[in-house]
Design a protein around this motif. Structure first.
Motif, PDB file in Angstrom:
ATOM      1  N   GLN A 121       2.444  -1.233  -9.993  1.00  0.00           N
ATOM      2  CA  GLN A 121       3.295  -1.083 -11.182  1.00  0.00           C
ATOM      3  C   GLN A 121       4.642  -0.472 -10.790  1.00  0.00           C
ATOM      4  OE1 GLN A 121       0.454   1.013 -13.667  1.00  0.00           O
ATOM      5  NE2 GLN A 121      -0.084  -0.876 -14.755  1.00  0.00           N
ATOM      6  N   LEU A 122       4.625   0.453  -9.816  1.00  0.00           N
ATOM      7  CA  LEU A 122       5.889   1.038  -9.331  1.00  0.00           C
ATOM      8  C   LEU A 122       6.771  -0.040  -8.699  1.00  0.00           C
ATOM      9  CD1 LEU A 122       4.872   4.414  -7.610  1.00  0.00           C
ATOM     10  CD2 LEU A 122       6.344   4.107  -9.613  1.00  0.00           C
ATOM     11  N   MET A 123       6.141  -0.923  -7.917  1.00  0.00           N
ATOM     12  CA  MET A 123       6.902  -1.991  -7.230  1.00  0.00           C
ATOM     13  C   MET A 123       7.574  -2.936  -8.226  1.00  0.00           C
ATOM     14  SD  MET A 123       4.150  -3.166  -4.367  1.00  0.00           S
ATOM     15  CE  MET A 123       3.485  -2.063  -3.139  1.00  0.00           C
ATOM     16  N   GLY A 124       6.990  -3.082  -9.410  1.00  0.00           N
ATOM     17  CA  GLY A 124       7.512  -4.057 -10.368  1.00  0.00           C
ATOM     18  C   GLY A 124       8.421  -3.483 -11.442  1.00  0.00           C
ATOM     19  N   GLN A 125       8.711  -2.193 -11.346  1.00  0.00           N
ATOM     20  CA  GLN A 125       9.504  -1.534 -12.391  1.00  0.00           C
ATOM     21  C   GLN A 125      10.863  -2.197 -12.655  1.00  0.00           C
ATOM     22  OE1 GLN A 125       9.720   2.559 -11.244  1.00  0.00           O
ATOM     23  NE2 GLN A 125       8.428   3.237 -12.932  1.00  0.00           N
ATOM     24  N   GLN A 126      11.497  -2.669 -11.570  1.00  0.00           N
ATOM     25  CA  GLN A 126      12.847  -3.253 -11.716  1.00  0.00           C
ATOM     26  C   GLN A 126      12.798  -4.743 -12.055  1.00  0.00           C
ATOM     27  OE1 GLN A 126      15.314  -0.996 -11.430  1.00  0.00           O
ATOM     28  NE2 GLN A 126      13.713   0.496 -10.906  1.00  0.00           N
TER      29      GLN A 126
END
Ligand code: DC
Length: 229
Positions: A121-126
């Motif tokens: 989920q962190l990797m997809g934040q942007q």
């Protein structure tokens, strides 16, 4: 062009990563192979002796160390993405059947999923990301703008995986690969934690009778419909 999250889920060896990599390349998106993350945890456990051939896992030991397992992706000189486990390139090691089987087992453990989902989920934040796996459209990014569920007949998938392993110099019989595909299907669909299922708003892609370019045409169209609004 609007930046979106693309979630690609489906059975093992059905070509999810081929679609995801190609789409990411064409549109300059980041590609994340979440199966490689489960495989890296599996390899870590095998190396530590926490995962036996009979499928027994030392969950206590793994729980203690889960936050010390560092998984990263780096692109090599040929532009190919490779997986790193605690700073070491493990791309080849994580592709063996032994590691795949282990990944299928450790991916049923709740705290492992929780930690990897958090990292994903962190990797997809942007946004601007294409992620493939089993639970991307259902759990990791339930609000993804484009969700694709990929499937193909087990025999077709086993042929593809067998060829892929041969090309990588890993020798396995076709029957062993087919049995592995079926065994993993069963485990992925029946596990308690985030079983593999098609999200209600995911588009179904059965590629049993499609070549790579035919399937890319379909996927590209779906992607453009969602980014050009
Ligand atoms: O896609 P793959 O074969 O590399 O995945 C390896 C294993 O990890 C597979 O048995 C299912 C599991 N997996 C999962 O449970 N959730 C994901 N998001 C990705 C893979």
């Amino acid at each position: 062009m609007k930046k979106i999250v693309v979630a690609i889920d489906g059975f093992s060896s059905c070509g999810k990563s081929t679609i995801a990599k190609q789409l990411a390349k064409e549109f300059g998106y980041i590609y994340v192979d979440t199966g490689a993350m489960y495989r890296a945890v599996s390899l870590f456990c095998l190396q530590k002796g926490w995962l036996t051939a009979s499928g027994k896992v030392d969950e206590e030991a793994l729980k203690q160390q889960i936050s010390n397992i560092d998984i990263a992706f780096k692109t090599n000189a040929e532009g190919v993405q490779e997986t790193y486990l605690n700073g070491k390139n493990v791309e080849k090691e994580i592709r063996t059947l032994e590691v795949a089987n282990g990944a299928s087992i450790i991916s049923t453990i709740g705290f492992v999923r929780k930690e990897l989902v958090r990292q994903q989920q962190l990797m997809g934040q942007q946004k601007g990301i294409v992620m493939d796996g089993r639970d991307i459209g259902t759990v990791v990014f339930p609000t993804a703008e484009l969700k694709i569920f990929v499937t193909a007949q087990p025999e077709v998938r086993a042929h593809r995986r067998h060829k892929e392993l041969e090309e990588k110099g890993i020798s396995e019989s076709f029957d062993a690969v087919l049995a592995n595909v079926k065994e993993r299907d069963e485990r992925d669909q029946t596990r308690k934690e985030s079983p593999l299922r098609q999200a209600s708003d995911a588009l179904l892609l059965d590629n049993s009778n499609l070549n790579k370019e035919q399937q890319m045409e379909i996927v590209r169209q779906w992607f453009l419909e969602r980014t050009q609004i």
